[in-house]
Design a protein around this motif. Structure first.
Motif, PDB file in Angstrom:
ATOM      1  N   VAL B  36     -11.866  23.014  55.146  1.00 52.63           N
ATOM      2  CA  VAL B  36     -10.540  23.552  55.384  1.00 52.63           C
ATOM      3  C   VAL B  36      -9.979  23.366  56.538  1.00 52.63           C
ATOM      4  O   VAL B  36     -10.862  23.732  57.620  1.00 52.63           O
ATOM      5  CB  VAL B  36     -10.571  25.047  55.038  1.00 52.63           C
ATOM      6  CG1 VAL B  36      -9.105  25.726  54.884  1.00 52.63           C
ATOM      7  CG2 VAL B  36     -11.111  25.564  53.654  1.00 52.63           C
ATOM      8  N   THR B  37      -9.018  22.969  56.536  1.00 51.48           N
ATOM      9  CA  THR B  37      -8.016  22.496  57.834  1.00 51.48           C
ATOM     10  C   THR B  37      -6.651  23.276  57.458  1.00 51.48           C
ATOM     11  O   THR B  37      -6.167  22.900  56.908  1.00 51.48           O
ATOM     12  CB  THR B  37      -7.823  21.324  58.308  1.00 51.48           C
ATOM     13  OG1 THR B  37      -9.081  20.645  58.257  1.00 51.48           O
ATOM     14  CG2 THR B  37      -7.098  21.079  59.477  1.00 51.48           C
ATOM     15  N   ALA B  38      -6.319  24.245  58.713  1.00 51.98           N
ATOM     16  CA  ALA B  38      -4.991  24.730  58.300  1.00 51.98           C
ATOM     17  C   ALA B  38      -4.161  24.481  59.741  1.00 51.98           C
ATOM     18  O   ALA B  38      -5.013  24.557  60.885  1.00 51.98           O
ATOM     19  CB  ALA B  38      -5.214  26.295  58.231  1.00 51.98           C
ATOM     20  N   THR B  39      -3.051  24.384  59.494  1.00 51.62           N
ATOM     21  CA  THR B  39      -2.387  24.067  60.838  1.00 51.62           C
ATOM     22  C   THR B  39      -0.940  25.103  60.405  1.00 51.62           C
ATOM     23  O   THR B  39      -0.238  24.771  59.360  1.00 51.62           O
ATOM     24  CB  THR B  39      -1.811  22.766  60.931  1.00 51.62           C
ATOM     25  OG1 THR B  39      -3.016  21.927  60.842  1.00 51.62           O
ATOM     26  CG2 THR B  39      -1.330  22.640  62.259  1.00 51.62           C
ATOM     27  N   ALA B  40      -0.704  25.924  61.221  1.00 51.28           N
ATOM     28  CA  ALA B  40       0.548  26.738  61.232  1.00 51.28           C
ATOM     29  C   ALA B  40       0.701  27.385  59.890  1.00 51.28           C
ATOM     30  O   ALA B  40       2.043  27.499  59.368  1.00 51.28           O
ATOM     31  CB  ALA B  40       1.942  25.921  61.506  1.00 51.28           C
ATOM     32  N   LEU B  41      -0.455  27.942  59.469  1.00 60.12           N
ATOM     33  CA  LEU B  41      -0.293  28.362  57.827  1.00 60.12           C
ATOM     34  C   LEU B  41       0.367  29.649  58.108  1.00 60.12           C
ATOM     35  O   LEU B  41      -0.203  30.805  58.828  1.00 60.12           O
ATOM     36  CB  LEU B  41      -1.658  28.614  57.555  1.00 60.12           C
ATOM     37  CG  LEU B  41      -1.899  29.226  56.229  1.00 60.12           C
ATOM     38  CD1 LEU B  41      -1.132  28.506  55.128  1.00 60.12           C
ATOM     39  CD2 LEU B  41      -3.312  29.560  55.812  1.00 60.12           C
ATOM     40  N   THR B  42       1.377  29.812  57.350  1.00 64.96           N
ATOM     41  CA  THR B  42       2.196  31.148  57.388  1.00 64.96           C
ATOM     42  C   THR B  42       2.457  31.698  55.908  1.00 64.96           C
ATOM     43  O   THR B  42       2.721  30.873  55.093  1.00 64.96           O
ATOM     44  CB  THR B  42       3.428  31.002  58.146  1.00 64.96           C
ATOM     45  OG1 THR B  42       3.348  30.561  59.264  1.00 64.96           O
ATOM     46  CG2 THR B  42       4.259  32.376  58.126  1.00 64.96           C
ATOM     47  N   VAL B  43       2.175  33.006  55.616  1.00 62.46           N
ATOM     48  CA  VAL B  43       2.392  33.575  54.150  1.00 62.46           C
ATOM     49  C   VAL B  43       3.345  34.698  54.504  1.00 62.46           C
ATOM     50  O   VAL B  43       3.221  35.527  55.307  1.00 62.46           O
ATOM     51  CB  VAL B  43       1.245  33.948  53.649  1.00 62.46           C
ATOM     52  CG1 VAL B  43       1.448  34.455  52.518  1.00 62.46           C
ATOM     53  CG2 VAL B  43       0.244  32.502  53.457  1.00 62.46           C
ATOM     54  N   VAL B  44       4.353  34.514  53.665  1.00 64.33           N
ATOM     55  CA  VAL B  44       5.308  35.737  53.465  1.00 64.33           C
ATOM     56  C   VAL B  44       5.232  36.410  52.195  1.00 64.33           C
ATOM     57  O   VAL B  44       5.041  35.678  51.314  1.00 64.33           O
ATOM     58  CB  VAL B  44       6.770  35.372  53.910  1.00 64.33           C
ATOM     59  CG1 VAL B  44       7.843  36.383  53.615  1.00 64.33           C
ATOM     60  CG2 VAL B  44       7.042  34.557  55.093  1.00 64.33           C
ATOM     61  N   THR B  91       0.329  23.726  56.824  1.00 66.00           N
ATOM     62  CA  THR B  91      -0.441  22.640  56.316  1.00 66.00           C
ATOM     63  C   THR B  91      -1.937  23.313  56.199  1.00 66.00           C
ATOM     64  O   THR B  91      -2.243  23.984  56.868  1.00 66.00           O
ATOM     65  CB  THR B  91      -0.762  21.348  57.304  1.00 66.00           C
ATOM     66  OG1 THR B  91       0.707  21.006  57.765  1.00 66.00           O
ATOM     67  CG2 THR B  91      -1.494  20.357  56.713  1.00 66.00           C
ATOM     68  N   LEU B  92      -2.119  22.995  54.813  1.00 60.19           N
ATOM     69  CA  LEU B  92      -3.396  23.679  54.430  1.00 60.19           C
ATOM     70  C   LEU B  92      -4.333  22.517  53.603  1.00 60.19           C
ATOM     71  O   LEU B  92      -3.870  22.353  52.498  1.00 60.19           O
ATOM     72  CB  LEU B  92      -3.569  24.786  53.731  1.00 60.19           C
ATOM     73  CG  LEU B  92      -4.580  25.774  53.217  1.00 60.19           C
ATOM     74  CD1 LEU B  92      -5.664  25.968  54.527  1.00 60.19           C
ATOM     75  CD2 LEU B  92      -4.371  26.960  52.684  1.00 60.19           C
ATOM     76  N   THR B  93      -5.377  22.012  54.301  1.00 63.52           N
ATOM     77  CA  THR B  93      -5.993  21.046  53.523  1.00 63.52           C
ATOM     78  C   THR B  93      -7.276  21.568  53.117  1.00 63.52           C
ATOM     79  O   THR B  93      -8.195  21.996  54.112  1.00 63.52           O
ATOM     80  CB  THR B  93      -5.979  19.663  54.295  1.00 63.52           C
ATOM     81  OG1 THR B  93      -4.950  19.411  54.767  1.00 63.52           O
ATOM     82  CG2 THR B  93      -6.521  18.719  53.742  1.00 63.52           C
ATOM     83  N   VAL B  94      -7.562  21.569  51.858  1.00 61.22           N
ATOM     84  CA  VAL B  94      -9.010  21.976  51.343  1.00 61.22           C
ATOM     85  C   VAL B  94      -9.582  20.860  50.620  1.00 61.22           C
ATOM     86  O   VAL B  94      -9.013  20.140  49.729  1.00 61.22           O
ATOM     87  CB  VAL B  94      -8.763  23.041  50.445  1.00 61.22           C
ATOM     88  CG1 VAL B  94      -9.911  23.621  49.771  1.00 61.22           C
ATOM     89  CG2 VAL B  94      -8.038  24.323  50.889  1.00 61.22           C
ATOM     90  N   LEU B  95     -10.837  20.486  51.202  1.00 62.02           N
ATOM     91  CA  LEU B  95     -11.712  19.342  50.561  1.00 62.02           C
ATOM     92  C   LEU B  95     -10.844  18.263  50.395  1.00 62.02           C
ATOM     93  O   LEU B  95     -10.744  17.556  49.244  1.00 62.02           O
ATOM     94  CB  LEU B  95     -12.247  20.006  49.290  1.00 62.02           C
ATOM     95  CG  LEU B  95     -12.889  21.144  49.076  1.00 62.02           C
ATOM     96  CD1 LEU B  95     -13.516  21.414  47.724  1.00 62.02           C
ATOM     97  CD2 LEU B  95     -14.415  21.075  50.040  1.00 62.02           C
ATOM     98  N   ASP B  96     -10.194  17.898  51.487  1.00 60.45           N
ATOM     99  CA  ASP B  96      -9.289  16.587  51.618  1.00 60.45           C
ATOM    100  C   ASP B  96      -8.067  16.423  50.665  1.00 60.45           C
ATOM    101  O   ASP B  96      -7.696  15.384  50.561  1.00 60.45           O
ATOM    102  CB  ASP B  96     -10.277  15.238  51.410  1.00 60.45           C
ATOM    103  CG  ASP B  96     -11.300  15.416  52.681  1.00 60.45           C
ATOM    104  OD1 ASP B  96     -10.836  15.783  53.541  1.00 60.45           O
ATOM    105  OD2 ASP B  96     -12.410  14.900  52.239  1.00 60.45           O
TER     106      ASP B  96
END
Lengths: 276, 304
Positions: B36-44, B91-96
């Motif tokens: 998992v790679t997260a960049t600037a992950l924001t949830v409202v 950006t949220l990349t899970v298992l590519d």
């Protein structure tokens, strides 16, 4: 950065900086598969099998009501004849409405819906599975009720009993569809049960069971024209009076089936793949 | 508060978003990318920022602990990774693949906080159904499983030709039996789930997640309310899944002593990431004895 370019973030420094959504849009989900739909139907029936009392109530209560009705109108068999046939169509609608609204509400509140939708299950598989399972129960229920009405209580039907069964099945699907749809607006079982008087009773009053629809106050008449149960009762009446399926019967049955399918599709739309 | 630049300088997060290489853990060679790679992950949610611009990675075949007090956003973060959370940006990349891609649904096992199983079915019937949803037969199956009993079913599945319906059925039955065995419920396999204890229920829920031999397991508070022996056994199971099956685990908890059992930690508080490191590195960096003290130290530091 390892992310695919389409979802790259942050957005370009200048120009329009719209929020880039992490998740791709959910337009095309999983395709429906027969085996998943059947597995779901089998699972729903298996759940019911662990609850024999519910099965007994589903199968026996409509027959008891028909018997009760027969002796309520002991002195006027003609009235029993006209109301009885209509009721054979209305019972599956009401019972399947109740069962499916509670069952899908449970699915929503127990977290199993969230889990299923995180799996490769199409919403259509779930809805179709429920429709199949409850449809099967409805066939059984209607077989018993129709059999008792025709051969024990001497309900006089001009048309084929199979057509009665067909309408009963369509009504059951309509009930399942309405129940599924309504469960989206209920937060608890208390609320779900209250939707029955809200959704079913007005249709019951306006469907022509108590008085012919064209003798109603015109506004009510128009309303009854758009309520699906009216067509369920009309279809039953056609079978009651005509030896062969009439054009009016085909139209009425078609309307019930079409409404059931539309409401099932609406029900699918109320299944959220994502938590808000 | 975290600002919106992708690499907030004031954040104590280890600021490397590239290939893993974080900390002294025995990381994999540069080859496999993080699960998992997260960049600037924001949830409202409800006009409130539940997650605020998170940057982190979850390495493959490791147990990553997601720790923080109740209500800090752990479940929301997990839903975002699984792809069931609306209004997630960044950006949220899970298992590519981008999180939420339908193809990922088969590769991720997700256990919600509340046991999400059917109480009016037996343990085995529950698993049978979910197995049928995951691997409905002709398109996926395990035709030569008998020849290689130790081979992972998914690996066999991908490479083989279409199995027959019967073969798929036996493969499913084997997967179900193994999942029940994994969570040590074989003696209760034919009990109605509604009759089980709370701890047993949550293990059934876990068994469902293990069914498809997922590459990533996301477990939301799997050990809450369990007795110490069960907790120890479950953690042993998590470690064996990570090492022998190469599965990546993301396990959330609000009990800090569970942190010591993880390979890596993400410390979350009020929707921001306090730290991303190994337990050892955290303790030595903050000069504390336990992860709990380290957490409190970081909270105080952030408040200053």
């Amino acid at each position: 950065m390892t992310a695919p370019a389409t979802y790259a973030h942050p957005p370009p420094p200048s120009g329009t900086p719209p929020a880039t959504f992490v998740h791709p849009p959910l337009r095309r989900g999983n395709p429906m598969t027969a085996s998943r739909t059947l597995a779901t139907a089998a699972r729903v029936l298996r759940q019911l099998r662990h609850d024999p009392r519910t099965i007994a109530l589903l199968l026996i209560v409509p027959s008891l009501m028909i018997i009760l009705l027969r002796y309520v109108f002991d002195g006027s068999p003609a009235v029993f004849n006209s109301i009885g046939a209509s009721l054979l169509g209305i019972f599956p609608l009401i019972t399947m409405f109740l069962v499916s609204s509670i069952a899908t509400l449970r699915e929503r509140t127990s977290g199993t819906l969230e889990r299923l939708l995180a799996m490769p299950l199409a919403k259509g598989d779930l809805i179709g599975g429920y429709a199949l399972a409850f449809g099967a129960i409805a066939v059984l229920q209607s077989l018993i009720a129709t059999g008792i009405a025709l051969w024990l209580l001497d309900l006089n039907v001009t048309g084929s009993p199979w057509l009665l069964l067909l309408v009963a099945l369509l009504d059951a699907l309509l009930g399942t569809a309405l129940g599924l749809f309504v469960s989206a607006f209920a937060a608890s079982e208390f609320q779900a049960v209250q939707f029955m008087p809200a959704v079913i009773f007005p249709q019951l009053l306006l469907c022509g069971l108590f008085t012919p629809r064209d003798t109603m106050q015109p506004v009510l008449r128009w309303i009854s024209d758009v309520l699906p149960m009216s067509y369920a009762v009309d279809a039953m009446t056609q079978v009651l009076h005509h030896p062969h399926p009439t054009a009016a019967f085909a139209r009425d049955a078609g309307i019930v089936a079409a409404v059931a399918i539309v409401v099932l599709a609406l029900g699918a739309a109320t299944l959220p793949r994502r938590t808000p | 508060m975290v600002n919106y630049s992708p690499h907030p300088p004031g954040n104590s997060t280890t600021p490397d978003n590239g290939p893993p290489g974080t900390g002294p853990t025995p990381e994999q060679s540069p080859g496999p990318r993080p699960a998992v790679t997260a960049t600037a992950l924001t949830v409202v949610r409800d006009n409130r920022k539940v997650l605020q611009s998170l940057d982190f990675t979850v390495p493959r075949a490791r147990i990553t602990g997601l720790l923080g007090p109740s209500g800090c956003g752990k479940s929301t973060l997990m839903r975002a990774i699984v792809g069931t959370q609306a209004k997630a940006t960044g950006t949220l990349t899970v298992l590519d693949a981008p999180a939420g891609t339908p193809a990922l649904r088969k590769r991720i096992g997700y256990v919600t906080q509340a046991p999400s199983i059917y109480q009016d079915l037996t343990v085995r019937q529950n698993l049978d159904y979910f197995a049928a949803v995951l691997h409905p037969g002709r398109t996926h199956g395990e035709p030569q499983a008998e020849a290689h009993p130790e081979a992972r079913p998914t690996q066999a599945r991908r490479t083989q030709a279409r199995p027959t319906r019967a073969e798929a059925r036996t493969a499913r039955a084997e997967a179900v039996a193994r999942a029940i065995e994994d969570v040590d419920l074989t003696s209760h396999a034919d009990d109605l789930a509604g009759r089980l204890s709370g701890g047993q229920l949550s293990r059934v829920s876990l068994a469902v997640a293990l069914l498809g031999s997922p590459e990533l397991l996301v477990l939301d508070e799997p050990t809450v309310g369990l007795d110490p022996v069960l907790r120890r056994d479950l953690w042993a199971l998590f470690h064996s899944i990570a090492t022998t099956r190469g599965t990546t685990l993301l396990v959330s908890s609000h009990v800090m002593d569970e942190a010591e059992r993880c390979h890596r930690l993400l410390l979350l508080r009020d929707g921001t990431l306090l730290a991303e490191d190994t337990p050892d590195a955290l303790r030595s960096r903050t000069r504390t004895e336990t992860v709990e003290e380290a957490f409190l130290h970081l909270v105080d530091e952030a408040a200053r």
